[in-house]
Scaffold this motif. Structure first.
Motif, PDB file in Angstrom:
ATOM      1  N   LEU B  85       0.840  -1.203   0.000  1.00  0.00           N
ATOM      2  CA  LEU B  85       0.000   0.000   0.000  1.00  0.00           C
ATOM      3  C   LEU B  85       0.878   1.257   0.000  1.00  0.00           C
ATOM      4  N   ALA B  86       1.950   1.231   0.799  1.00  0.00           N
ATOM      5  CA  ALA B  86       2.831   2.400   0.893  1.00  0.00           C
ATOM      6  C   ALA B  86       3.443   2.724  -0.464  1.00  0.00           C
ATOM      7  N   LEU B  87       3.837   1.684  -1.197  1.00  0.00           N
ATOM      8  CA  LEU B  87       4.457   1.927  -2.506  1.00  0.00           C
ATOM      9  C   LEU B  87       3.438   2.563  -3.462  1.00  0.00           C
ATOM     10  N   ILE B  88       2.214   2.039  -3.472  1.00  0.00           N
ATOM     11  CA  ILE B  88       1.180   2.574  -4.366  1.00  0.00           C
ATOM     12  C   ILE B  88       0.894   4.034  -4.039  1.00  0.00           C
ATOM     13  N   ALA B 340      -8.127   3.105  -2.463  1.00  0.00           N
ATOM     14  CA  ALA B 340      -8.484   3.464  -3.835  1.00  0.00           C
ATOM     15  C   ALA B 340      -9.510   4.589  -3.846  1.00  0.00           C
ATOM     16  N   LEU B 341     -10.518   4.499  -2.964  1.00  0.00           N
ATOM     17  CA  LEU B 341     -11.554   5.536  -2.927  1.00  0.00           C
ATOM     18  C   LEU B 341     -10.975   6.884  -2.507  1.00  0.00           C
ATOM     19  N   ALA B 363     -14.387   0.999  -7.582  1.00  0.00           N
ATOM     20  CA  ALA B 363     -13.970   1.020  -6.173  1.00  0.00           C
ATOM     21  C   ALA B 363     -15.178   0.993  -5.255  1.00  0.00           C
ATOM     22  N   ALA B 364     -16.262   1.709  -5.646  1.00  0.00           N
ATOM     23  CA  ALA B 364     -17.457   1.730  -4.799  1.00  0.00           C
ATOM     24  C   ALA B 364     -18.092   0.346  -4.730  1.00  0.00           C
ATOM     25  N   LEU B 433      -3.484   0.636  -9.745  1.00  0.00           N
ATOM     26  CA  LEU B 433      -2.732  -0.384  -9.011  1.00  0.00           C
ATOM     27  C   LEU B 433      -3.553  -0.928  -7.840  1.00  0.00           C
ATOM     28  N   CYS B 434      -4.256  -0.013  -7.132  1.00  0.00           N
ATOM     29  CA  CYS B 434      -5.106  -0.451  -6.018  1.00  0.00           C
ATOM     30  C   CYS B 434      -6.177  -1.420  -6.519  1.00  0.00           C
TER      31      CYS B 434
END
Lengths: 130, 475
Positions: B85-88, B340-341, B363-364, B433-434
């Motif tokens: 997650l940190a990289l994204i 992502a949201l 995403a929703a 990516l997410c």
């Protein structure tokens, strides 16, 4: 001794929680400081109360050294955190013009209330109602 | 005893310090260090996820006297989740130029990662407190990054709330230490069943205090008040990173609920589960209603995140291996979906085009738990684990419906009714990516749940975790 320490911790916690529940940043910061004093004392005596004993195992009585190490860490952390909070509260006061801690909707009213109360920290409950 | 275990903590700390000392004015150098550091963390997390349960003793002091770091399946999973997650989010921050809005973004970001990794790896309750403080103090800086009145005022509230939580944490630790004489989690797991009968009241108080602290972190009702204001006012990428911060609370609840205060411990039995269950139900309700009632996108996502924590902790409160495995899958899913949201909300501030709308819809759908993305698989696993619980089924299904309606209304308001300013299009690579991560979670759901079931079974049979601490003495 037990009664003295227990009542000191109790008083500090009570005052801290009362101040935490105020709607302005300065009393909240004071309340947090009092709470952290209370918890530091509490942590310190969690190794039991022992007088005149070194924190090393030698001949005779010794006191538990671990709570002392823990409380030292806790003091440093709470000191740093309070410093951060003071700076952030100051920044919020300078950018917003008032020091209410809740996300107050009516900005003009908050600034006016803040100006009226400044100088004497009287009860502002009447003005808390939007 | 592999020294690799300490690297996820040391590496970001050293890099962050290096950035402040040598690169505080060179943004490109900061970006390079930050990206390389996060890539290294991801590599480390992948290699550690293959490793068996093991411990690392700092300064070779044996547990419970020294500081122990313990790696097990759950820690490895959380490390991997944090690093990816940190990289994204780092990619998003750099592509959108958020890190240029104020100084020291990258240093704070790396300190935040250090705190998160430390909290997931530590095998000692007091060090859990210390790493909580590390990740909080970095998050305070990230939260007010870029400044602005609303952000700083929301930040003050966030700091005050969390400082109160830290104080409660210390009270709980002092009570535990005074009754058991240890704070090593594995040692606690061995000593708590043997405590004197008149100390059980104290242990129950400490258990509830600890639960309160973790509930503050996990934004469990009635301790969720800090979350909507904080997440809605934080910079977009920071709010996305905070999606993993609530999971720290969930992690700590799972860890303490399975290792230190398991349901077969005579002193606490089902005390934690009994408190968690109604609180989690209320959290689901508040999250769903908030999603329906709020008007701005970031606040709505914040409420959806609260709702997903409710579902997660409702599953955790069952404390069975199957439910824990479902909770772990849902943890990974809800982290990526919320991130992502938040990134989409960040992009939507300036420009709302067709591609953003499509990404928002995907995403929703994931967040609400509709097929085909991993939200559906996650909710399916959760419902399967809570098969006999009609109240939980009703709550989760109703909440999914309300969340879906809320997001649909928000989406039509946002993309159809309000005019879009013609700002230059922003990079959507990180959002893609997410969503790819969510798709991968769905496609590989079989092997992943098999792995998570093993992890969950190990959590409920913590013999290997305790053995890794070598409590009898050095090996």
């Amino acid at each position: 001794m037990e009664i003295l320490i227990a009542s000191a911790i109790g008083t500090l916690t009570t005052c801290g929680i009362y101040l935490m529940l105020r709607a302005r940043t300065f009393p909240v910061i004071l309340g947090l400081s009092l709470l952290s004093y209370a918890v530091n004392l509490f942590l310190f005596i969690s190794g039991r109360i022992k007088l005149n004993a070194p924190p090393i195992i030698g001949s005779g009585a010794y006191t538990d050294p671990l709570p002392q190490a823990l409380v030292l860490t806790a003091i440093v952390i709470s000191f740093g955190m309070t410093a951060v909070l003071v700076i952030m509260a100051l920044g919020a006061y300078l950018t917003a013009g008032h020091d209410r801690i809740d996300l107050y909707a009516d900005k003009e009213k908050a600034i006016k209330a803040s100006a009226r109360i400044r100088g004497h920290e009287s009860d502002s409950r009447a003005e808390d109602q939007p | 005893m592999s020294p690799l275990l300490i690297l996820p903590i040391i590496l970001p700390a050293v890099l962050a310090g290096g950035i402040i000392l040598f690169a505080s004015n060179a943004l490109n150098l900061q970006r390079a260090i930050s990206v390389l550091g996060t890539l290294a963390l991801l590599g480390l997390a992948i290699s550690l996820s293959q490793a068996p349960t093991q411990a690392y003793f700092l300064g070779n002091w044996p547990a419970p006297f020294g500081i122990a770091l313990v790696l097990d399946g759950l820690s490895a999973l959380m490390l991997l989740l944090t690093a990816s997650l940190a990289l994204i989010i780092l990619i998003h921050t750099i592509r959108t130029g958020w890190d240029a809005c104020g100084r020291h973004f990258h240093a704070l970001y790396l300190f935040q990662l250090m705190g998160l990794n430390g909290a997931f790896l530590t095998g000692d309750a007091f060090n859990l407190f210390v790493f909580f403080e590390v990740l909080l103090i970095a998050s305070y800086g990230l939260m007010v990054h870029g400044s602005g009145e609303a952000r700083i005022r929301a930040g003050v509230q966030y700091v005050a709330f969390n400082l109160l939580g830290s104080t409660l944490f210390l009270f709980a630790l002092a009570v535990i230490y005074s009754t058991t004489g240890t704070l090593n989690m594995a040692d606690l797991a061995q000593k708590l069943p043997q405590i004197a009968a008149n100390d059980t009241g104290l242990i129950r108080v400490a258990a509830v205090l600890l639960m309160l602290v973790f509930a503050v972190k996990a934004a469990l009702v009635p301790l969720q008040f800090w979350l909507p204001g904080t997440y809605a006012n934080a910079p977009g990428p920071v709010a996305a990173l905070f999606a993993v911060m609530t999971k720290v609370g969930a992690y700590a609840l799972i860890r303490f609920g399975t290792l230190v205060f398991p349901t077969d411990l005579p002193a606490t039995t089902t005390l934690l589960a009994g408190l968690l269950y109604p609180a989690a139900l209320a959290t689901i309700a508040i999250g769903a209603l908030g999603t329906l009632a709020t008007r701005t996108l970031p606040r709505q996502i914040a409420f959806a995140a609260i709702g997903s924590m409710g579902t997660l902790l409702l599953t955790v409160s069952a404390f069975t291996p199957q439910a824990t495995a479902a909770a772990l899958y849902y943890t990974v899913h809800s982290t990526f979906a919320a991130a992502a949201l938040f990134l989409i909300a960040d992009v939507c501030r300036t420009r709302r085009d067709g591609l953003t709308a499509a990404l928002y819809m995907a995403a929703a759908i994931a967040m609400a738990g509709m097929p085909p993305l991993s939200g559906f698989v996650g909710k399916l696993l959760v419902l399967d684990a809570l098969r006999d619980d009609a109240i939980a089924w009703t709550a989760i299904l109703l909440a999914s419906l309300l969340t879906m309606i809320g997001f649909a209304r928000q989406g039509s308001d946002l993309f159809w009714k309000s005019p879009s300013a013609e700002a230059p299009a922003q990079s959507k690579a990180a959002i893609l990516l997410c969503l790819t991560a969510l798709a991968a979670l769905t496609i590989a759901a079989g092997p992943i749940t098999d792995q998570l079931t093993l992890t969950a079974e190990a959590l409920h049979q913590p013999a290997a975790y305790i053995a890794a601490n070598h409590l009898g003495g050095p090996k």
